[in-house]
Design a protein around this motif. Structure first.
Motif, mmCIF file in Angstrom:
data_model
loop_
_atom_site.group_PDB
_atom_site.id
_atom_site.type_symbol
_atom_site.label_atom_id
_atom_site.label_comp_id
_atom_site.label_asym_id
_atom_site.label_seq_id
_atom_site.Cartn_x
_atom_site.Cartn_y
_atom_site.Cartn_z
ATOM 1 N N GLN A 13 -36.004 -19.051 10.849
ATOM 2 C CA GLN A 13 -34.885 -19.961 11.112
ATOM 3 C C GLN A 13 -33.837 -19.292 12.010
ATOM 4 O O GLN A 13 -33.510 -18.128 11.817
ATOM 5 N N LEU A 14 -33.336 -20.027 12.974
ATOM 6 C CA LEU A 14 -32.231 -19.545 13.806
ATOM 7 C C LEU A 14 -30.920 -19.726 13.065
ATOM 8 O O LEU A 14 -30.725 -20.724 12.380
ATOM 9 N N GLY A 15 -30.015 -18.772 13.230
ATOM 10 C CA GLY A 15 -28.680 -18.899 12.682
ATOM 11 C C GLY A 15 -27.783 -19.678 13.637
ATOM 12 O O GLY A 15 -28.172 -19.961 14.777
ATOM 13 N N PRO A 16 -26.567 -20.005 13.215
ATOM 14 C CA PRO A 16 -25.631 -20.724 14.079
ATOM 15 C C PRO A 16 -25.368 -19.943 15.376
ATOM 16 O O PRO A 16 -25.099 -18.746 15.332
ATOM 17 N N GLY A 17 -25.507 -20.614 16.496
ATOM 18 C CA GLY A 17 -25.229 -20.001 17.795
ATOM 19 C C GLY A 17 -26.295 -19.040 18.287
ATOM 20 O O GLY A 17 -26.106 -18.361 19.286
ATOM 21 N N ARG A 40 -30.845 -13.591 19.085
ATOM 22 C CA ARG A 40 -29.617 -13.080 19.685
ATOM 23 C C ARG A 40 -28.555 -14.170 19.641
ATOM 24 O O ARG A 40 -28.851 -15.349 19.841
ATOM 25 N N LEU A 41 -27.320 -13.763 19.383
ATOM 26 C CA LEU A 41 -26.201 -14.695 19.478
ATOM 27 C C LEU A 41 -25.949 -14.985 20.947
ATOM 28 O O LEU A 41 -25.788 -14.051 21.744
ATOM 29 N N LEU A 42 -25.930 -16.245 21.295
ATOM 30 C CA LEU A 42 -25.674 -16.609 22.688
ATOM 31 C C LEU A 42 -24.288 -16.142 23.119
ATOM 32 O O LEU A 42 -24.085 -15.727 24.257
ATOM 33 N N SER A 43 -23.336 -16.129 22.196
ATOM 34 C CA SER A 43 -21.968 -15.705 22.500
ATOM 35 C C SER A 43 -21.868 -14.215 22.810
ATOM 36 O O SER A 43 -20.879 -13.765 23.384
ATOM 37 N N SER A 44 -22.904 -13.439 22.472
ATOM 38 C CA SER A 44 -22.881 -11.999 22.769
ATOM 39 C C SER A 44 -23.325 -11.705 24.199
ATOM 40 O O SER A 44 -23.391 -10.548 24.599
ATOM 41 N N GLN A 111 -31.385 -26.897 20.205
ATOM 42 C CA GLN A 111 -31.541 -25.955 21.294
ATOM 43 C C GLN A 111 -31.470 -26.651 22.667
ATOM 44 O O GLN A 111 -30.880 -26.116 23.598
ATOM 45 N N VAL A 112 -32.024 -27.844 22.770
ATOM 46 C CA VAL A 112 -31.929 -28.583 24.027
ATOM 47 C C VAL A 112 -30.476 -28.899 24.357
ATOM 48 O O VAL A 112 -30.060 -28.835 25.523
ATOM 49 N N THR A 117 -25.821 -24.037 28.549
ATOM 50 C CA THR A 117 -25.236 -22.725 28.320
ATOM 51 C C THR A 117 -26.286 -21.634 28.450
ATOM 52 O O THR A 117 -26.026 -20.557 28.991
ATOM 53 N N ILE A 118 -27.471 -21.916 27.942
ATOM 54 C CA ILE A 118 -28.563 -20.930 28.012
ATOM 55 C C ILE A 118 -28.864 -20.656 29.463
ATOM 56 O O ILE A 118 -28.991 -19.532 29.893
#
Length: 118
Positions: A13-17, A40-44, A111-112, A117-118
């Protein structure tokens, strides 16, 4: 172990963000595509290249070896990954066809919505 005897990959499972990144192993001489998936956290602001595509036949008759398990993919994605793999070092990619659990509609929708952002 023969590829046909390997178990299918089970997504965690993916976590938030979070997103998954495909870490593509150096090119093998056997023509296999070998990888692992990292959260990976996208915010990182992780370092990766993105590949989003849709071409060719939609049949998932090829496979990658991910952490000793199998993920079924299309021939066009298999070919792209073989060409994108480096000879001597790993490569980090975000590939929608693998990094998004295609069997989980909730995850796909989430995710879509993050793809810009991705």
């Amino acid at each position: 172990m023969a590829l046909s005897a390997m178990a299918p990959y089970v997504y965690s499972q993916l976590g938030p963000g979070e997103i998954r990144l495909l870490v593509l192993a150096p090119r093998s001489g056997w023509g296999e595509v070998i990888c692992r998936l990292e959260h990976r956290l996208l915010s990182s602001d992780p370092d990766y290249e993105a590949l989003s595509y849709c071409w060719g036949v939609d049949d998932k008759d090829h496979q990658v070896i991910c952490e000793g398990k199998i993920i079924k993919i299309t021939a066009s994605l298999f070919s792209a990954l073989r060409h994108l793999s480096f000879k001597r070092k790993e490569r980090r990619l975000w590939v929608d066809g693998i990094c998004i659990n295609q069997d989980d509609d909730h995850e796909k929708n989430h995710q879509v919505s993050m793809m810009g952002t991705i």
